[in-house]
Design a protein around this motif. Structure first.
Motif, short mmCIF file in Angstrom:
data_model
loop_
_atom_site.label_atom_id
_atom_site.label_comp_id
_atom_site.label_asym_id
_atom_site.label_seq_id
_atom_site.Cartn_x
_atom_site.Cartn_y
_atom_site.Cartn_z
N SER A 158 47.43 44.12 -82.03
CA SER A 158 47.13 45.43 -81.45
C SER A 158 46.66 46.38 -82.54
CB SER A 158 48.37 46.00 -80.77
OG SER A 158 49.34 46.34 -81.75
N ARG A 159 46.06 47.45 -82.11
CA ARG A 159 45.59 48.48 -83.06
C ARG A 159 46.77 49.01 -83.88
NH1 ARG A 159 41.60 53.43 -82.14
NH2 ARG A 159 42.19 54.68 -83.94
N ALA A 160 47.86 49.33 -83.22
CA ALA A 160 49.02 49.89 -83.93
C ALA A 160 49.54 48.93 -85.00
CB ALA A 160 50.13 50.22 -82.94
N LEU A 161 49.59 47.65 -84.67
CA LEU A 161 50.07 46.66 -85.63
C LEU A 161 49.08 46.48 -86.77
CD1 LEU A 161 52.38 44.80 -86.28
CD2 LEU A 161 51.32 43.05 -84.86
N ASP A 162 47.79 46.48 -86.48
CA ASP A 162 46.77 46.40 -87.53
C ASP A 162 46.88 47.57 -88.51
OD1 ASP A 162 45.69 44.07 -86.53
OD2 ASP A 162 43.92 45.04 -85.64
N VAL A 163 47.02 48.77 -87.96
CA VAL A 163 47.09 49.97 -88.79
C VAL A 163 48.34 49.95 -89.67
CG1 VAL A 163 47.37 52.49 -88.73
CG2 VAL A 163 45.65 51.38 -87.28
N GLN A 164 49.49 49.67 -89.07
CA GLN A 164 50.72 49.64 -89.86
C GLN A 164 50.69 48.53 -90.91
OE1 GLN A 164 53.26 51.88 -89.99
NE2 GLN A 164 51.80 53.02 -88.74
N SER A 165 50.13 47.38 -90.57
CA SER A 165 50.02 46.29 -91.54
C SER A 165 49.11 46.69 -92.70
CB SER A 165 49.47 45.03 -90.87
OG SER A 165 50.38 44.55 -89.90
N ALA A 166 48.01 47.34 -92.38
CA ALA A 166 47.08 47.78 -93.43
C ALA A 166 47.74 48.80 -94.35
CB ALA A 166 45.82 48.38 -92.81
N LEU A 167 48.48 49.73 -93.79
CA LEU A 167 49.15 50.74 -94.60
C LEU A 167 50.20 50.10 -95.52
CD1 LEU A 167 49.59 53.57 -91.95
CD2 LEU A 167 47.98 53.52 -93.88
N ARG A 168 50.94 49.14 -95.00
CA ARG A 168 51.96 48.46 -95.81
C ARG A 168 51.30 47.61 -96.91
NH1 ARG A 168 54.06 51.98 -93.80
NH2 ARG A 168 55.59 51.97 -92.16
N LEU A 169 50.25 46.89 -96.54
CA LEU A 169 49.55 46.07 -97.54
C LEU A 169 48.94 46.94 -98.63
CD1 LEU A 169 47.67 43.26 -95.63
CD2 LEU A 169 49.24 42.99 -97.52
N GLU A 170 48.35 48.04 -98.24
CA GLU A 170 47.75 48.95 -99.22
C GLU A 170 48.80 49.39 -100.23
OE1 GLU A 170 46.99 52.72 -101.11
OE2 GLU A 170 48.39 52.49 -99.43
N GLU A 171 49.96 49.74 -99.74
CA GLU A 171 51.04 50.19 -100.62
C GLU A 171 51.51 49.06 -101.54
OE1 GLU A 171 53.60 52.96 -102.25
OE2 GLU A 171 52.09 53.33 -100.72
N ILE A 172 51.64 47.87 -101.00
CA ILE A 172 52.08 46.73 -101.82
C ILE A 172 51.06 46.43 -102.90
CG2 ILE A 172 52.46 44.22 -101.78
CD1 ILE A 172 53.77 44.64 -98.98
N TYR A 173 49.78 46.33 -102.51
CA TYR A 173 48.75 46.02 -103.50
C TYR A 173 48.65 47.10 -104.57
CZ TYR A 173 46.86 42.10 -100.78
OH TYR A 173 46.69 40.90 -100.13
N ARG A 174 48.74 48.37 -104.16
CA ARG A 174 48.57 49.47 -105.11
C ARG A 174 49.80 49.68 -105.98
NH1 ARG A 174 50.14 54.47 -104.79
NH2 ARG A 174 50.47 54.37 -102.56
N ALA A 175 50.96 49.77 -105.35
CA ALA A 175 52.17 50.17 -106.08
C ALA A 175 52.89 49.01 -106.77
CB ALA A 175 53.14 50.88 -105.13
#
Length: 103
Positions: free
Chosen positions: A27-44
């Motif tokens: 779903s859109r909500a799951l895609d968005v939340q997954s992207a936000l979490r992945l972004e944080e993991i990759y960056r931080a």
């Protein structure tokens, strides 16, 4: 006495899990939340701002009107954002702790 199995996923397992959500038929909500979490993991944690930005770009192509993704992506214009750890929730903070402990 039996030892308890380790039920916590590793960082790499978490990344694969979140990537599958984005690549799958979620779903859109799951895609968005997954992207936000992945972004944080990759960056931080992984210190890979290229992958962090690419995750946001990939999901923003599908949902260009999403304010959470757009807001996070806009912060990449500010270079100081790329080196800071923002927006950690409880589960992410545990991941950061695990990654630091593994060093």
């Amino acid at each position: 006495m039996r030892t308890q199995p380790n039920l916590r996923p590793t960082l790499d397992e978490t990344i694969r899990f979140l990537e599958r959500h984005i690549d799958g038929n979620s779903s859109r909500a799951l895609d968005v939340q997954s992207a936000l979490r992945l972004e944080e993991i990759y960056r931080a944690i992984k210190k890979d701002t290229g992958k962090a930005r690419a995750v946001l770009e990939r999901v923003l192509e599908r949902y260009p009107d999403d304010q959470l993704l757009s807001g996070r992506f806009e912060r990449y214009r500010d270079t100081s954002f790329c080196s800071t750890s923002l927006f950690l929730d409880g589960s992410q903070a545990r991941l950061v702790g695990l990654a630091r402990a593994a060093r």
